[in-house]
Design a protein around this motif. Sequence first.
Motif, PDB file in Angstrom:
ATOM      1  N   ALA A 175      42.076 -57.663  15.159  1.00 33.18           N
ATOM      2  CA  ALA A 175      41.823 -58.571  14.045  1.00 33.18           C
ATOM      3  C   ALA A 175      40.850 -57.902  13.078  1.00 33.18           C
ATOM      4  O   ALA A 175      40.088 -57.004  13.459  1.00 33.18           O
ATOM      5  N   GLN A 176      40.903 -58.354  11.836  1.00 30.62           N
ATOM      6  CA  GLN A 176      40.015 -57.817  10.805  1.00 30.62           C
ATOM      7  C   GLN A 176      39.280 -58.975  10.133  1.00 30.62           C
ATOM      8  O   GLN A 176      39.720 -60.121  10.178  1.00 30.62           O
ATOM      9  N   ARG A 177      38.141 -58.602   9.541  1.00 31.61           N
ATOM     10  CA  ARG A 177      37.355 -59.525   8.736  1.00 31.61           C
ATOM     11  C   ARG A 177      37.098 -60.831   9.494  1.00 31.61           C
ATOM     12  O   ARG A 177      37.512 -61.914   9.087  1.00 31.61           O
ATOM     13  N   ILE A 178      36.406 -60.685  10.604  1.00 32.88           N
ATOM     14  CA  ILE A 178      36.118 -61.832  11.470  1.00 32.88           C
ATOM     15  C   ILE A 178      34.788 -62.445  11.062  1.00 32.88           C
ATOM     16  O   ILE A 178      33.767 -61.763  10.956  1.00 32.88           O
ATOM     17  N   ASN A 179      34.818 -63.725  10.832  1.00 35.07           N
ATOM     18  CA  ASN A 179      33.608 -64.497  10.562  1.00 35.07           C
ATOM     19  C   ASN A 179      33.613 -65.712  11.478  1.00 35.07           C
ATOM     20  O   ASN A 179      34.640 -66.392  11.601  1.00 35.07           O
ATOM     21  N   ALA A 180      32.462 -65.951  12.112  1.00 34.31           N
ATOM     22  CA  ALA A 180      32.407 -67.081  13.050  1.00 34.31           C
ATOM     23  C   ALA A 180      30.963 -67.485  13.306  1.00 34.31           C
ATOM     24  O   ALA A 180      30.033 -66.698  13.104  1.00 34.31           O
ATOM     25  N   GLU A 181      30.822 -68.721  13.742  1.00 39.94           N
ATOM     26  CA  GLU A 181      29.544 -69.210  14.258  1.00 39.94           C
ATOM     27  C   GLU A 181      29.718 -69.327  15.770  1.00 39.94           C
ATOM     28  O   GLU A 181      30.585 -70.063  16.246  1.00 39.94           O
ATOM     29  N   VAL A 182      28.893 -68.582  16.507  1.00 39.58           N
ATOM     30  CA  VAL A 182      29.045 -68.533  17.964  1.00 39.58           C
ATOM     31  C   VAL A 182      27.788 -69.103  18.615  1.00 39.58           C
ATOM     32  O   VAL A 182      26.664 -68.725  18.258  1.00 39.58           O
ATOM     33  N   ALA A 183      27.987 -70.013  19.553  1.00 40.16           N
ATOM     34  CA  ALA A 183      26.874 -70.580  20.321  1.00 40.16           C
ATOM     35  C   ALA A 183      27.026 -70.140  21.774  1.00 40.16           C
ATOM     36  O   ALA A 183      28.049 -70.420  22.408  1.00 40.16           O
ATOM     37  N   LEU A 184      26.009 -69.439  22.271  1.00 40.09           N
ATOM     38  CA  LEU A 184      25.991 -68.985  23.664  1.00 40.09           C
ATOM     39  C   LEU A 184      24.915 -69.747  24.418  1.00 40.09           C
ATOM     40  O   LEU A 184      23.729 -69.650  24.092  1.00 40.09           O
ATOM     41  N   THR A 185      25.329 -70.510  25.415  1.00 39.38           N
ATOM     42  CA  THR A 185      24.381 -71.181  26.290  1.00 39.38           C
ATOM     43  C   THR A 185      24.589 -70.674  27.704  1.00 39.38           C
ATOM     44  O   THR A 185      25.460 -69.842  27.961  1.00 39.38           O
ATOM     45  N   ASN A 186      23.780 -71.152  28.629  1.00 39.57           N
ATOM     46  CA  ASN A 186      23.900 -70.655  29.995  1.00 39.57           C
ATOM     47  C   ASN A 186      25.182 -71.120  30.666  1.00 39.57           C
ATOM     48  O   ASN A 186      25.540 -70.613  31.733  1.00 39.57           O
ATOM     49  N   GLN A 187      25.912 -72.059  30.045  1.00 44.13           N
ATOM     50  CA  GLN A 187      27.126 -72.568  30.679  1.00 44.13           C
ATOM     51  C   GLN A 187      28.361 -72.483  29.796  1.00 44.13           C
ATOM     52  O   GLN A 187      29.465 -72.772  30.264  1.00 44.13           O
ATOM     53  N   ALA A 188      28.196 -72.064  28.543  1.00 48.04           N
ATOM     54  CA  ALA A 188      29.361 -72.127  27.661  1.00 48.04           C
ATOM     55  C   ALA A 188      29.246 -71.120  26.524  1.00 48.04           C
ATOM     56  O   ALA A 188      28.163 -70.636  26.204  1.00 48.04           O
ATOM     57  N   ILE A 189      30.413 -70.807  25.957  1.00 45.61           N
ATOM     58  CA  ILE A 189      30.516 -70.027  24.732  1.00 45.61           C
ATOM     59  C   ILE A 189      31.336 -70.852  23.751  1.00 45.61           C
ATOM     60  O   ILE A 189      32.450 -71.282  24.071  1.00 45.61           O
ATOM     61  N   ASP A 190      30.781 -71.078  22.561  1.00 51.57           N
ATOM     62  CA  ASP A 190      31.482 -71.853  21.544  1.00 51.57           C
ATOM     63  C   ASP A 190      31.647 -71.010  20.291  1.00 51.57           C
ATOM     64  O   ASP A 190      30.670 -70.453  19.777  1.00 51.57           O
ATOM     65  N   LEU A 191      32.908 -70.918  19.813  1.00 48.28           N
ATOM     66  CA  LEU A 191      33.204 -70.291  18.527  1.00 48.28           C
ATOM     67  C   LEU A 191      33.603 -71.398  17.564  1.00 48.28           C
ATOM     68  O   LEU A 191      34.578 -72.130  17.804  1.00 48.28           O
ATOM     69  N   LYS A 192      32.829 -71.519  16.502  1.00 45.39           N
ATOM     70  CA  LYS A 192      33.100 -72.562  15.522  1.00 45.39           C
ATOM     71  C   LYS A 192      33.405 -71.927  14.166  1.00 45.39           C
ATOM     72  O   LYS A 192      32.773 -70.952  13.778  1.00 45.39           O
TER      73      LYS A 192
END
Length: 825
Positions: free
Chosen positions: A579-596
């Motif tokens: 993939a190219q030109r990736i933009n994301a908001e990523v939340a890393l917690t001790n139990q989960a990964i969230d890509l928003k």
Amino acid sequence: MLPRWAKIIIITFLILLLILIIAWFVMAWYISSHKKELLAKITTEVSGKIDGNFHIEDMEPALLKGFPNISVRLKGVSLSDSMYRVHHKNLLEMQSVYIKINALSLLSKHPQVMKVTIADGTIYLFTDKNGYSNTYLFKPKQPPVQKKKKGKEIEINNFGIENVTFTFDHFERNKQFKITVKDMDGRIRNNGDVMDIIADTRAHFHQLGFNLDKGGFVKNKDLDADLHILFNKKTKQVKLPKQEIEVDGTDINFGCEFNFGNKPVNYTIDIDAPAIGFREGTSYLSRHIASKLDSFDLKKKLAVQVLINGSFQYPDTPLIHARWQAANNVLMSSFGEVDKANLKGEFYNNYVPERGRGDDNSAITITTLTGTYADIPFKADSIVVYGLINPLMKLKLASRFPVERLDAVIGNTFDFKGGEADISLNYTGPVLSKDTFRHSMYGHIRIRDAALTYIPRSLSFSKCNVNIEFIGNDLLLRNTTLSSARSNVKIDGTARNFMNVYFLDPGKVIFDWNISSNQIDLNEYKTFLAPRQTRKMASRRKQNYKLAKISNRLSLLLDKSSMYLHVDISKLLYNHFTAQRINAEVALTNQAIDLKNARLQHAGGAVAANVHLNTAGSNTPFDVDAKVDNVKIDQLFYAFDNFGQSTLSSKNLRGALSAGINIRGALTQSGGLVKNSMNGKISFVLNNGELNNFPPFESIKKFVFKKRNLSHITFNTLKNDLDVTNGKIKINPMSIESSALTINVAGVYAFDKGTDISVAIPLRNPQKDRDLIARGKKPKKDKGIVIYLRATDGDDGKVNIAWDPLKKGLKDSTGADPDADVKME
């Protein structure tokens, strides 16, 4: 025969001995026969000079105590004040008072008292809560009368004390001073107004309690010394010139001065211990103060100097100034050992002069501290620990060392190879972990050209440059780069309020990072899908369990804290996915990964997605909500390995796919799809599609349409809604208008087993229908013969197609009546 001079000496000695024995018997007879008169005379004489009740139970001669001189023993000597009936405490209570008299002086008019010894008793002074004190007994009833003839004044030049306990209780101010003199043998020389006293002393200090709520000083210490004491009778000054004494076997240079003639009485105490153990030194302090130092110790002795200035005026907290030095020592603390420690420091109990003297205004300052911690050399200066109630530390620390030495401190979290570390920190905050007031730090931690492995995730980088800055309570990461074989990352960001949260609850730290990269290969990050790994620190050091606390806290921080990443990546790789030109908001917690709000370009189109992965268990459940716009379907299938099925591959497909995807599933630790785990819904539209060399259609040619080109089928638009349940895709009825034929499909496709698809194919040639439309005629699509086929799993795992003349597949997949006319468009 003895010579004449020897005979004379022996005879003289015998005569003197006889005289002494006679004198002793005379004295014994005299005491026995005049005991009442003597006791009354002594009692009256003493009572006339003091305002108290003086009493002697008995009197007897003591031959062995003073021989060859004559000694008298006063038994049961006591002195009480006027309030004895209330408190029942004697100021003085002695089992024995020995008075040694020069036997030859009995021949004169003025017997010479050679020595007075008090033994086996107590001297008790007190001031009660109402301010009443029995110390008034030391004041004479009237000024002493000056005698004209010195010869008539009895002088006592020798004295002794045996097993006498001195106690002073001040109940109003909650004080107690208690000392037992085990043995003291002293002599007095008068030099004008100054009494020069030498006393061979052995004593036991029970405690010097200035405030019993905070504990006593010098508790349970044994003193052994030849004390030299000067007393000025005119100025009432008591002075011990600085001299060597022994306390619990340690040599100490001690001096003091008490000015009882001043109002209030003031004093100075000067202590110099050239070599004393740290624990031994803190044992002189009250437990309240010493407890603040329990987490520290020194293996070797250090030099200590203490100067105390005070007065007996309330509030009477003395001014204390202490200094200490240690060279090439080992400093031990709750964080581990500092080797090759060189330190100089001071203690004040009035650090800010206008704030008075006490624990809350006390400070320990260290002007020099160098050493190595876990083989890491460092230098610290301007260290101040202020306040002993809730100690606050101010510290400046600097160090530069090979970064591999950090393994000893954080080796179960990070593994470093090569590179150099540069640390410069200015810290302000509590000393004790239980204290909750704020922490503050300024400075930096820099790591250059180091290889790094994050052990819990087996994540390695071949070259790292880390720049951590501390500004007050915040942690900043600036111009930090991490490079591996196929990835490079640049990180900038902030952890607000980091210093306070880290010490109280590191799991609540929140990192806010900006992540940018030219390329990231997610295959290098698959370890985040597996359980965390642990590695025990090497056991080469006894202090490793303390170092492990630091490493475990750091590991807890990285594992439990939350990280919010603002991602800007030029290229992203994962297996066949690019993939190219990736933009994301990523939340890393001790139990989960969230890509928003993830957005990327892939296969000539665009993808927008929100993804949630639960990383707490052995597998990784995921939830995908995505929009696919005009993506080349063959590249999409190739990127995702044909979505885990083998019937339809990227080689068979062409076209532009747009879709709405809402799928749940689970990934294995290696990043593969867990069988039968997918559930959800897919709505798709395929434009300008092609189906090339599709094996099931190739097999249809065995039965029918042998003259049609089923190896290359094209269609303009294909759309449908697919329901996914436990790894099976329900194909809702749809009609595929292709270049070779029209196909009506419905049923279930399974990634593993359970495929059952009904296929209805009219024999009409779609090309003829298109020709009719071109001539302006309407084709009759509902006329003609329809062939029914059924696609099911074969024993070889491939999908097999067979005749279905009874339309069983149609009924099983759609619930339609097989005997009814079927119209599938």
